[in-house]
Structure formats: C-alpha cells, structure tokens
Motif scaffolding. Structure first.
Motif, PDB file in Angstrom:
ATOM      1  N   PHE A  89       0.782  -1.320   0.063  1.00 14.07           N
ATOM      2  CA  PHE A  89      -0.057   0.006  -0.030  1.00 14.07           C
ATOM      3  C   PHE A  89       0.746   1.257  -0.049  1.00 14.07           C
ATOM      4  CE2 PHE A  89      -0.087  -1.720   4.347  1.00 14.07           C
ATOM      5  CZ  PHE A  89       0.612  -0.990   5.000  1.00 14.07           C
ATOM      6  N   VAL A  90       2.151   1.085   0.073  1.00 14.34           N
ATOM      7  CA  VAL A  90       2.855   2.268  -0.196  1.00 14.34           C
ATOM      8  C   VAL A  90       3.284   2.496  -1.784  1.00 14.34           C
ATOM      9  CG1 VAL A  90       5.258   3.527   0.110  1.00 14.34           C
ATOM     10  CG2 VAL A  90       3.991   2.643   2.083  1.00 14.34           C
ATOM     11  N   ASN A  91       3.745   1.379  -2.330  1.00 13.81           N
ATOM     12  CA  ASN A  91       3.979   1.459  -3.932  1.00 13.81           C
ATOM     13  C   ASN A  91       2.490   1.429  -4.519  1.00 13.81           C
ATOM     14  OD1 ASN A  91       6.561   1.201  -3.251  1.00 13.81           O
ATOM     15  ND2 ASN A  91       7.060  -0.686  -3.556  1.00 13.81           N
ATOM     16  N   ARG A  92       1.545   0.919  -3.841  1.00 14.15           N
ATOM     17  CA  ARG A  92       0.458   0.698  -4.375  1.00 14.15           C
ATOM     18  C   ARG A  92       0.262  -0.150  -5.587  1.00 14.15           C
ATOM     19  NH1 ARG A  92      -3.458   3.829  -2.870  1.00 14.15           N
ATOM     20  NH2 ARG A  92      -4.688   3.718  -4.723  1.00 14.15           N
ATOM     21  N   ARG A  93       0.728  -1.360  -5.408  1.00 10.92           N
ATOM     22  CA  ARG A  93       0.704  -2.467  -6.259  1.00 10.92           C
ATOM     23  C   ARG A  93       0.601  -3.728  -5.419  1.00 10.92           C
ATOM     24  NH1 ARG A  93       5.976  -1.387 -10.397  1.00 10.92           N
ATOM     25  NH2 ARG A  93       5.621   0.598 -10.963  1.00 10.92           N
ATOM     26  N   HIS A  94      -0.020  -4.674  -6.414  1.00 12.43           N
ATOM     27  CA  HIS A  94      -0.402  -6.017  -5.812  1.00 12.43           C
ATOM     28  C   HIS A  94       1.012  -6.859  -6.150  1.00 12.43           C
ATOM     29  CE1 HIS A  94      -4.523  -5.667  -7.990  1.00 12.43           C
ATOM     30  NE2 HIS A  94      -4.733  -5.844  -6.609  1.00 12.43           N
ATOM     31  N   PHE A  95       1.145  -7.221  -4.579  1.00  9.77           N
ATOM     32  CA  PHE A  95       2.593  -8.025  -4.235  1.00  9.77           C
ATOM     33  C   PHE A  95       2.295  -9.016  -3.588  1.00  9.77           C
ATOM     34  CE2 PHE A  95       6.129  -8.998  -1.545  1.00  9.77           C
ATOM     35  CZ  PHE A  95       7.180  -9.007  -2.390  1.00  9.77           C
ATOM     36  N   PRO A  96       2.702 -10.499  -3.936  1.00 11.02           N
ATOM     37  CA  PRO A  96       3.335 -10.482  -5.070  1.00 11.02           C
ATOM     38  C   PRO A  96       2.240 -10.549  -6.537  1.00 11.02           C
ATOM     39  CG  PRO A  96       2.949 -12.706  -4.105  1.00 11.02           C
ATOM     40  CD  PRO A  96       2.762 -11.482  -3.230  1.00 11.02           C
ATOM     41  N   HIS A  97       2.810 -10.299  -7.541  1.00 11.80           N
ATOM     42  CA  HIS A  97       1.782  -9.968  -8.785  1.00 11.80           C
ATOM     43  C   HIS A  97       1.207 -11.515  -9.077  1.00 11.80           C
ATOM     44  CE1 HIS A  97      -0.012  -7.481 -11.592  1.00 11.80           C
ATOM     45  NE2 HIS A  97       0.192  -8.471 -12.729  1.00 11.80           N
TER      46      HIS A  97
END
Length: 353
Positions: free
Chosen positions: A297-305
C-alpha cells in the motif's frame, strides 16, 4: 440442496461460487491444487478442498482427497513441496499432516458422507500419528521431520496452533467412526496448555501476523484470553480499509491473513469486527472471482503479482463462517480448547491453576 454462503452487503452467493470455481480452474489433472509458482503442499491443498466442498464442487474436492491418499508416505507425512507429482522438498511438516484431519472432518460435516470419511480414516490416522510422534515432553510439536528422519530442533507457534485444531478434529472424527484415539486427545490437551502458558516453547516469529491470531483460530485460546490477545496487537497488524498485514514491518496486506483473522474474530464472538475486516479486504477481488495474494500500500501495487488459490479458499471459508451457511461453517469456531489437564510432564504453576 446446497446453500451457498453470502454475506449481505459484502459478497453474494454467486460471487462465492465464482471464487470457488477459480480454485477448481487451477486444479491439476492429478487432483493437486498448486501455489501460483506451481508446487503443491498438503496444508494449502486441504484449505482449497474445504472451500470447494463449501461451494458444492464435490467431485473436484474428492479428486483432491484422492491426491492426498495417493501421495501420503508410509510414516503418515507428505513432502513439504511437490511439483509434477514428485517431491521438491522432501521433509514432512507436522502442521501439513494435521490439517488433513480438519479437511476430512469438515467434509463429513458438510456432506454427511460417512462412507467417504471411513475411506479416508487410514490416511487421517497415519497423519496424526506422525504428528504426535513429534511432540516434546513439554507438549509443543516440532515443526518438521527431515527426509533423513531427524526431527526439527524447534516448534512454531502458528504451526502448533493449527495442529491443535487438527488433533481436536481428529478426536471428533475418531469418535464418530467408532475408533476413539485417547492419545490424540491427550496430545491436544498438552499442546493447548503450552500454547496458552509457554510462549518460550516456540521460535520467535512475532513479526508475522499469524503468530498473533492463530492461537485463537486453532482453538487453544478462547474467552477473555482471546479478546485480550486480539486487542493487544490490533493496531500493529490491522490496516483500516485494507485488511491485515502479513508482517508488522512491511506496508503489505494479504488476503489470506485477513480472512483467517475474520475466522479468528468470528470464533472469539467478535462478529462486527470480523465483518469489517472481511469488507476491507474485498479490494483484492479480481473480476473473474479469484483474489490477489496481497497489496503493497505504499507502492500501491499487488504484491506478489499473482492470484492464489489459497487466498480464494480463505475467502470462501470466511464467508461460510460469517453466513452460517453449511453444517461445516463452525469448523474453526468449534475448535474450542478443553480445560487444561495436568499430565505430570509440565508441572508448572499454570498447569495446576
């Protein structure tokens, strides 16, 4: 006639079915349900079978149980990781073996098929005997037996908490099938005591949220102790509007941990909080019904993809627990600790209290 779970205002019965179907979509031809990277482990595999059972995907779930029966080793364990039907990591984890009892008991609760439970009974029996063989004198259960036969040197709090539920379900299954197993019940009592009274018995994995809620989820900690435990680190692990962190030191929420906390909250009688966390994690839902594993939620990306079957499984099981839809909806709620019995092995003041 099956009744699919629905949680009004959060998830519909049709959405739950689509989520279960997303698990079936990745099931391999031999019945295994893999991680996104391709390996199968018995614990996550069983979780996925339970979710498909809830949704009425009985044939798919039964193929998964056939996979377990086919790949169980003579000592009752499964390889830690399997790919293409072959071991990738050969050690056997105690919590993997114990969870099979939860799955078979859950299947019996949902389907009422005692013939199937009897067919799986030798698998469950061997698995729990393997587990009990890793219990220490104090009561914790070592996390692994290596391929060489050597037991691990330490126990894990999350794993032992899950094992506690497995032993309790195994005892219930044994009683239903007319083959009581008092040694398993004693092992569960001793393990429950250590989980409540001896945190020093376990390796320090306190940065992981699972070590926070799993003693409640697995049934060892209930009542006022459960409320106190869940309150203690709520602000450490719960991110309002997003779900539950996997680890305390990273800005990363994960769907499976969020739904497991929902199950723990439900078991502890905290329904409103459970509903709120369940609603918060729905941002991980994909349009096809599957779920992203996590969100940074800092990078605003699904992790892992990736979208993982075990996350989808936790979503389905949490929906069932909240909706009280199937006869198996209480399989976590009812894994309640029994009163601690003094065995003479521990002898600590808490055991005698």
């Amino acid at each position: 006639m099956r009744r699919l779970p629905a949680v009004p205002g959060i998830i519909t019965a049709e959405q739950v079915l689509r989520t279960a179907e997303s698990i079936a979509a990745v099931q391999e031809d031999d019945g295994g349900v893999p991680w996104p990277e391709g390996h199968v482990d018995a614990w996550n595999h069983v979780e996925c079978l339970m979710a498909m059972t809830v949704a009425g995907l009985r044939d798919e779930a039964r193929r998964g149980y056939e996979w377990l029966a086919r790949h169980q080793r003579p000592d009752g364990s499964w390889p830690m990781k399997m790919a293409g039907g072959e071991p990738v990591e050969a050690g056997g984890e105690s919590n993997h073996a114990a969870y099979v009892a939860v799955g078979v008991w859950h299947d019996l609760l949902v389907t009422g098929d005692e013939d199937f439970a009897r067919a799986m009974w030798p698998v469950v029996s061997r698995a729990l005997d393997f587990v009990v063989g890793l219990q220490t004198t104090r009561g914790e259960i070592l996390w692994e037996r290596a391929a060489s036969g050597e037991p691990a040197s330490y126990a894990l709090l999350t794993g032992s908490s899950s094992i506690h539920q497995g032993l309790r379900c195994g005892v219930l299954l044994a009683e239903r099938l007319g083959d009581p197993q008092p040694d398993w019940e004693l092992a569960a009592d001793r393990l429950g005591h250590v989980l409540v009274a001896h945190p020093e018995a376990f390796a320090d994995k306190s940065r992981f949220s699972m070590d926070w809620y799993y003693p409640v989820l697995g049934g060892a900690v209930r009542g006022p102790r459960a409320a106190q435990r869940l309150d203690l680190e709520w602000d450490v692990f719960v991110v309002p509007g997003l779900g539950v962190r996997c680890v305390s030191d990273q800005p990363w929420v994960t769907g499976a941990e969020s739904c497991e906390l929902v199950l723990a909250l439900d078991a502890a009688g905290r329904r409103e909080r459970a509903l709120a966390v369940y609603a918060d994690m729905q941002h991980l839902r994909h349009e096809d019904g599957s779920y992203w594993t996590g969100w940074q939620f800092v990078n605003r990306r699904h992790f892992p993809h990736e979208r993982s079957a075990y996350t989808a499984a936790a979503v389905v099981l949490a929906a069932d627990a909240l909706a009280r839809a199937t006869p198996g909806s209480g399989v976590f709620r009812d894994a309640t600790a029994q009163e601690v019995r003094v065995t003479g092995d521990c002898g600590c003041e808490r055991a005698h209290a």
